[in-house]
Motif scaffolding. Structure first.
Motif, PDB file in Angstrom:
ATOM      1  N   ARG A 135       0.827  -1.214   0.000  1.00  0.00           N
ATOM      2  CA  ARG A 135       0.000   0.000   0.000  1.00  0.00           C
ATOM      3  C   ARG A 135       0.860   1.263   0.000  1.00  0.00           C
ATOM      4  O   ARG A 135       0.503   2.268  -0.598  1.00  0.00           O
ATOM      5  CB  ARG A 135      -0.949  -0.005   1.190  1.00  0.00           C
ATOM      6  CG  ARG A 135      -2.133  -0.947   1.012  1.00  0.00           C
ATOM      7  CD  ARG A 135      -3.197  -0.750   2.089  1.00  0.00           C
ATOM      8  NE  ARG A 135      -2.880  -1.404   3.339  1.00  0.00           N
ATOM      9  CZ  ARG A 135      -3.030  -2.716   3.565  1.00  0.00           C
ATOM     10  NH1 ARG A 135      -3.479  -3.499   2.621  1.00  0.00           N
ATOM     11  NH2 ARG A 135      -2.728  -3.232   4.733  1.00  0.00           N
ATOM     12  N   ALA A 136       2.033   1.196   0.642  1.00  0.00           N
ATOM     13  CA  ALA A 136       2.883   2.388   0.763  1.00  0.00           C
ATOM     14  C   ALA A 136       3.637   2.710  -0.522  1.00  0.00           C
ATOM     15  O   ALA A 136       3.855   3.888  -0.820  1.00  0.00           O
ATOM     16  CB  ALA A 136       3.882   2.202   1.908  1.00  0.00           C
ATOM     17  N   VAL A 137       4.029   1.686  -1.287  1.00  0.00           N
ATOM     18  CA  VAL A 137       4.876   1.944  -2.464  1.00  0.00           C
ATOM     19  C   VAL A 137       4.203   1.588  -3.776  1.00  0.00           C
ATOM     20  O   VAL A 137       4.775   1.788  -4.838  1.00  0.00           O
ATOM     21  CB  VAL A 137       6.240   1.205  -2.372  1.00  0.00           C
ATOM     22  CG1 VAL A 137       6.987   1.605  -1.120  1.00  0.00           C
ATOM     23  CG2 VAL A 137       6.075  -0.295  -2.461  1.00  0.00           C
ATOM     24  N   GLY A 138       2.995   1.068  -3.718  1.00  0.00           N
ATOM     25  CA  GLY A 138       2.312   0.645  -4.939  1.00  0.00           C
ATOM     26  C   GLY A 138       2.395  -0.858  -5.091  1.00  0.00           C
ATOM     27  O   GLY A 138       3.114  -1.521  -4.355  1.00  0.00           O
ATOM     28  N   PRO A 139       1.683  -1.395  -6.039  1.00  0.00           N
ATOM     29  CA  PRO A 139       1.654  -2.852  -6.164  1.00  0.00           C
ATOM     30  C   PRO A 139       3.038  -3.434  -6.425  1.00  0.00           C
ATOM     31  O   PRO A 139       3.812  -2.891  -7.215  1.00  0.00           O
ATOM     32  CB  PRO A 139       0.736  -3.106  -7.355  1.00  0.00           C
ATOM     33  CG  PRO A 139       0.242  -1.787  -7.818  1.00  0.00           C
ATOM     34  CD  PRO A 139       0.904  -0.708  -7.034  1.00  0.00           C
ATOM     35  N   ILE A 140       3.327  -4.501  -5.721  1.00  0.00           N
ATOM     36  CA  ILE A 140       4.604  -5.205  -5.865  1.00  0.00           C
ATOM     37  C   ILE A 140       4.357  -6.467  -6.677  1.00  0.00           C
ATOM     38  O   ILE A 140       3.450  -7.242  -6.364  1.00  0.00           O
ATOM     39  CB  ILE A 140       5.197  -5.565  -4.487  1.00  0.00           C
ATOM     40  CG1 ILE A 140       5.478  -4.274  -3.697  1.00  0.00           C
ATOM     41  CG2 ILE A 140       6.452  -6.421  -4.637  1.00  0.00           C
ATOM     42  CD1 ILE A 140       5.827  -4.507  -2.243  1.00  0.00           C
ATOM     43  N   SER A 141       5.161  -6.661  -7.711  1.00  0.00           N
ATOM     44  CA  SER A 141       5.034  -7.894  -8.492  1.00  0.00           C
ATOM     45  C   SER A 141       6.207  -8.803  -8.149  1.00  0.00           C
ATOM     46  O   SER A 141       7.328  -8.333  -7.945  1.00  0.00           O
ATOM     47  CB  SER A 141       4.996  -7.591  -9.993  1.00  0.00           C
ATOM     48  OG  SER A 141       6.202  -6.995 -10.398  1.00  0.00           O
ATOM     49  N   TRP A 142       5.918 -10.085  -8.100  1.00  0.00           N
ATOM     50  CA  TRP A 142       6.911 -11.078  -7.717  1.00  0.00           C
ATOM     51  C   TRP A 142       7.208 -12.007  -8.882  1.00  0.00           C
ATOM     52  O   TRP A 142       6.287 -12.532  -9.515  1.00  0.00           O
ATOM     53  CB  TRP A 142       6.415 -11.887  -6.517  1.00  0.00           C
ATOM     54  CG  TRP A 142       6.223 -11.015  -5.315  1.00  0.00           C
ATOM     55  CD1 TRP A 142       5.046 -10.522  -4.833  1.00  0.00           C
ATOM     56  CD2 TRP A 142       7.233 -10.501  -4.462  1.00  0.00           C
ATOM     57  NE1 TRP A 142       5.261  -9.737  -3.740  1.00  0.00           N
ATOM     58  CE2 TRP A 142       6.607  -9.710  -3.477  1.00  0.00           C
ATOM     59  CE3 TRP A 142       8.622 -10.633  -4.433  1.00  0.00           C
ATOM     60  CZ2 TRP A 142       7.306  -9.053  -2.485  1.00  0.00           C
ATOM     61  CZ3 TRP A 142       9.321  -9.980  -3.424  1.00  0.00           C
ATOM     62  CH2 TRP A 142       8.663  -9.199  -2.469  1.00  0.00           C
ATOM     63  N   THR A 143       8.455 -12.216  -9.150  1.00  0.00           N
ATOM     64  CA  THR A 143       8.877 -13.173 -10.166  1.00  0.00           C
ATOM     65  C   THR A 143       8.602 -14.573  -9.640  1.00  0.00           C
ATOM     66  O   THR A 143       8.979 -14.887  -8.509  1.00  0.00           O
ATOM     67  CB  THR A 143      10.391 -13.017 -10.448  1.00  0.00           C
ATOM     68  OG1 THR A 143      10.629 -11.671 -10.878  1.00  0.00           O
ATOM     69  CG2 THR A 143      10.871 -14.010 -11.493  1.00  0.00           C
ATOM     70  N   PRO A 144       7.935 -15.438 -10.422  1.00  0.00           N
ATOM     71  CA  PRO A 144       7.701 -16.812  -9.962  1.00  0.00           C
ATOM     72  C   PRO A 144       9.031 -17.499  -9.631  1.00  0.00           C
ATOM     73  O   PRO A 144      10.061 -17.255 -10.282  1.00  0.00           O
ATOM     74  CB  PRO A 144       7.013 -17.476 -11.158  1.00  0.00           C
ATOM     75  CG  PRO A 144       6.402 -16.348 -11.925  1.00  0.00           C
ATOM     76  CD  PRO A 144       7.344 -15.180 -11.738  1.00  0.00           C
TER      77      PRO A 144
END
Length: 161
Positions: A135-144
């Motif tokens: 929520r603080a930095v924006g959506p985080i995407s994770w590499t599978p």
């Protein structure tokens, strides 16, 4: 103690000088360059696989494995994010078993075998909630995991011995 001292310094800088900050607590970061300490064991197994060698991951159980480029993107996003105060967050991300990690290494480097010391479970929580950081930095995407392991093994193969 060092990490808590840094977080305390950030609070003082906020209270006295109004310097905002976002602190991030990663869990187990893996990828090229991660080569010291017990929790470097998954990356060390990937490095062995890149050399065509069998290896063992020194601990078992479930944990959050955070791919280094993903963690780096979050740190950059935190540096750019608007903040008020000295906030500290867990990095979060998906939890996986070290057996899953071993299989991903074997898939990335056919012919190698990676064992897991299943009797050695780290005395820490399996995962930390990263929703507040998201929520603080924006959506985080994770590499599978499989992709991160494959990319790590490929990168380590390209590094001269």
């Amino acid at each position: 103690m060092h990490k808590q001292a840094c977080e305390g310094l950030a609070r003082i800088f906020w209270q006295e000088e109004r310097v905002p900050s976002i602190g991030i607590r990663p869990w187990i970061v893996y990828g090229p360059g991660r080569d010291t300490g017990l929790t470097a064991s998954p990356t060390l197994a990937m490095a062995a696989a890149a050399r065509g060698e069998d290896s063992a991951i020194a601990f078992g159980g479930r944990t959050q494995l955070q791919f280094a480029p993903d963690a780096a993107r979050v740190f950059v996003a935190a540096a750019r994010a608007a903040s008020d105060g000295a906030r500290v967050f867990h990095l979060g991300g998906p939890a996986v078993s070290l057996e899953e990690c071993a299989r991903a290494i074997e898939e990335a480097a056919p012919g190698v075998t990676v064992s897991v010391e299943t009797g050695n479970i780290l005395p820490f929580p399996e995962e930390f909630d990263g929703a507040e950081l998201d929520r603080a930095v924006g959506p985080i995407s994770w590499t599978p995991l499989a992709e991160g392991v494959r990319r790590t093994v490929e990168r380590l193969r390209a590094v001269p011995a």
